[in-house]
Design an enzyme around this catalytic site. Structure first.
Site, PDB file in Angstrom:
ATOM      1  N   ASP A 186     -12.113 -33.781   5.428  1.00  0.00           N
ATOM      2  CA  ASP A 186     -12.100 -34.644   4.252  1.00  0.00           C
ATOM      3  C   ASP A 186     -11.504 -33.919   3.042  1.00  0.00           C
ATOM      4  OD1 ASP A 186     -12.682 -36.578   2.333  1.00  0.00           O
ATOM      5  OD2 ASP A 186     -14.779 -35.974   2.163  1.00  0.00           O
ATOM      6  N   LYS A 292     -11.530 -36.180  14.615  1.00  0.00           N
ATOM      7  CA  LYS A 292     -12.963 -36.240  14.335  1.00  0.00           C
ATOM      8  C   LYS A 292     -13.214 -37.517  13.545  1.00  0.00           C
ATOM      9  CE  LYS A 292     -16.669 -34.017  11.691  1.00  0.00           C
ATOM     10  NZ  LYS A 292     -17.007 -32.895  10.777  1.00  0.00           N
ATOM     11  N   ILE A 293     -13.915 -38.473  14.156  1.00  0.00           N
ATOM     12  CA  ILE A 293     -14.209 -39.737  13.480  1.00  0.00           C
ATOM     13  C   ILE A 293     -15.640 -39.679  12.946  1.00  0.00           C
ATOM     14  CG2 ILE A 293     -12.489 -41.117  14.698  1.00  0.00           C
ATOM     15  CD1 ILE A 293     -14.734 -42.096  16.566  1.00  0.00           C
ATOM     16  N   ASP A 294     -15.794 -39.942  11.664  1.00  0.00           N
ATOM     17  CA  ASP A 294     -17.049 -39.708  10.971  1.00  0.00           C
ATOM     18  C   ASP A 294     -17.549 -40.989  10.309  1.00  0.00           C
ATOM     19  OD1 ASP A 294     -19.190 -38.262   9.984  1.00  0.00           O
ATOM     20  OD2 ASP A 294     -17.975 -36.867   8.815  1.00  0.00           O
ATOM     21  N   CYS A 335     -18.991 -38.479  15.086  1.00  0.00           N
ATOM     22  CA  CYS A 335     -19.926 -37.880  14.133  1.00  0.00           C
ATOM     23  C   CYS A 335     -20.488 -39.001  13.270  1.00  0.00           C
ATOM     24  CB  CYS A 335     -19.219 -36.844  13.273  1.00  0.00           C
ATOM     25  SG  CYS A 335     -20.315 -35.959  12.142  1.00  0.00           S
ATOM     26  N   ARG A 350     -21.291 -35.040  17.706  1.00  0.00           N
ATOM     27  CA  ARG A 350     -22.220 -34.321  16.854  1.00  0.00           C
ATOM     28  C   ARG A 350     -23.612 -34.842  17.159  1.00  0.00           C
ATOM     29  NH1 ARG A 350     -22.690 -32.950  11.514  1.00  0.00           N
ATOM     30  NH2 ARG A 350     -20.565 -32.180  11.518  1.00  0.00           N
ATOM     31  N   ASP A 354     -25.544 -32.313   9.391  1.00  0.00           N
ATOM     32  CA  ASP A 354     -24.625 -31.249   9.020  1.00  0.00           C
ATOM     33  C   ASP A 354     -25.358 -29.917   8.862  1.00  0.00           C
ATOM     34  OD1 ASP A 354     -22.704 -33.218   8.888  1.00  0.00           O
ATOM     35  OD2 ASP A 354     -22.007 -32.671   6.881  1.00  0.00           O
TER      36      ASP A 354
END
Length: 449
Positions: A186, A292-294, A335, A350, A354
């Site tokens: 990000d 990475k998809i969050d 994630c 994940r 965090d």
């Protein structure tokens, strides 16, 4: 939306020895096994209700709640009772909410949808592993080895610059670190939703990705594909692409995250779907092959969509769209993702909150970033590794100023699947550099439990 429950079982147990395992809704949601006599954490904060809880609701005080999976271990060597989604097929459209209510020496199990009740010998972890193996087979899981990763987030957060990534790319060459993927997190984008518009700190993102590949490494990128920031251009230009509240017609709130209020993107809408697919195809064309998809819990929020489907079905539709856009060879890490609906859809997941530079966060909120919270979930969900996907405990943070860094390194060494570093590499001391070099190894897909 509040679940409506029906009793499915009543078990006689010793409150002094029995434990309850309750599966959390998504990556960061509290997950673990607690003594029956202990009061489980109950979410009360409005933002956490949206982010961490299925249907945005919490159980009554003293009630254990599992999202698609709950187990009762009597603690006396007897059979472990597992209550889980009836099948992977049914969980693809609706995940049952399962509750355990203690009444002295009895615990009553209730669910808002059909569940399968099975009994297993050998202890709690063995019971969860047995159930997980069957669910994974139904979901058609195919395990893929994960690469080693360097991630920009935990050193630079959203203020990362192109120069920061370039410096670490050079450092990993000089320090001979076995990094397969350099993942830009990000901070490159103008706002969530405006993914191809620069934040101003990356003047040539395609050129940086090309440079990563020229160094013999793969390029990775972070994206939150199912949320839209209210400050974004996308939000203003396409209100018809947003999930809305059936009652009032307002966009469905997806949480105060990433520095702004965000809403959910409706990927059942052809326009929104094509927009996201074009973004992902563009990144793939730059040379990105690790995504990475969050914050993707937003894709499962309930509301009015272009197609009349449940939130879970819409989420699965979104994952299929993403996979089609990035292609079968790209690596996909979930994630902030609903657990059971993601099985068979992502390569790695994940499994906890965090990580952070501190052991416990000041608020003591159990789904906020901290080593304690990340460790709790990583240990509790160890049985998912090698069955559902490659577990991602989160990145190594081993620079000198990180509190209890040795403890986190041991946790990753014992429970880690996907191995990633997130330090400024030239800021590591001798121990941090040596430990990073030693632990950056490809994941072994053999189950941990």
């Amino acid at each position: 939306m509040e679940p409506r429950f029906e009793d499915v079982a009543a078990l006689d147990v010793d409150p002094a020895s029995a434990r309850i395992y309750a599966e959390g809704w998504q990556s960061w949601s509290v997950t673990g096994a607690l003594p029956l006599a202990e009061t489980p954490y109950r979410v009360t904060l409005p933002n956490s209700l949206v982010i961490d809880c299925h249907y945005g609701s919490a159980p009554d005080e003293g009630v254990f709640r599992g999202e698609g999976l709950l187990a009762v271990d009597p603690g006396d060597g007897g059979s472990v009772h597992v209550f889980g989604a009836a099948s992977a097929e049914t969980a693809a459209s609706r995940v049952p909410v399962i509750e355990a209510r203690p009444y002295g020496g009895r615990v009553v199990i209730a669910s808002d949808a059909p569940v399968e009740h099975t009994e297993h010998q050998g202890g709690l972890e063995a019971a969860l592993a047995h159930w997980g193996t069957g669910f994974a087979e139904q979901a058609g899981v195919r395990l893929r080895p994960s690469p080693t990763v360097w991630c920009s987030w935990y050193q630079y957060f959203s203020q990362v610059t192109q120069e920061d990534v370039a410096e670490n790319l050079t450092a990993m060459d000089e320090l001979a670190l076995p990094v397969d993927v350099v993942q830009i997190d990000d901070g490159y984008q103008a706002a969530p939703g405006d993914w191809l518009t620069s934040s101003g700190r990356f003047d040539d993102l395609p050129g940086l990705i090309r440079r990563i590949r020229e160094h013999g490494r793969r390029a990775g990128i972070w994206i939150a594909p199912m949320i839209v920031a209210c400050k974004s251009t996308l939000f203003a230009a396409h209100p018809e692409w947003l999930v809305t509240d059936p009652a009032g017609g307002d966009p469905v709130f997806a949480g105060d995250v990433l520095g702004d209020s965000c809403v959910a993107l409706d990927l059942t809408h052809p326009g929104a779907a094509e927009y996201l697919a074009d973004v992902l195809r563009t990144m793939r064309g730059w040379g990105v092959d690790y995504f990475k998809i969050d914050f993707v819990y937003a894709g499962a929020l309930e509301g009015r969509r272009h197609e009349d489907v449940t939130g879970v079905a819409a989420y699965r539709h979104g994952l299929r769209l993403i996979r089609e856009a990035i292609g079968p060879e790209a690596y996909l890490l979930g994630c902030g993702a609903p657990i059971l609906p993601s099985v068979g859809m992502v390569d790695a997941m994940r499994v906890g909150p965090d990580i952070a530079a501190y052991w416990q966060n000041p608020s003591a909120h159990p789904s906020e970033p901290s080593q304690a919270n990340a460790t709790r979930n990583t240990v509790a969900r160890a049985w998912q590794h090698g069955r559902f996907w490659i577990n991602d405990p989160d990145c190594l943070m081993l620079r000198p100023e990180v509190e209890r860094r040795e403890d986190w390194a041991r946790t990753v060494e014992r429970y880690g699947g996907l191995r990633a570093s997130s330090d400024r590499l030239r800021g590591l001391d001798e121990w941090g550099l040596e430990t990073t070099r030693r632990l950056l190894t490809p994941a072994d897909p053999t189950p941990l439990v």
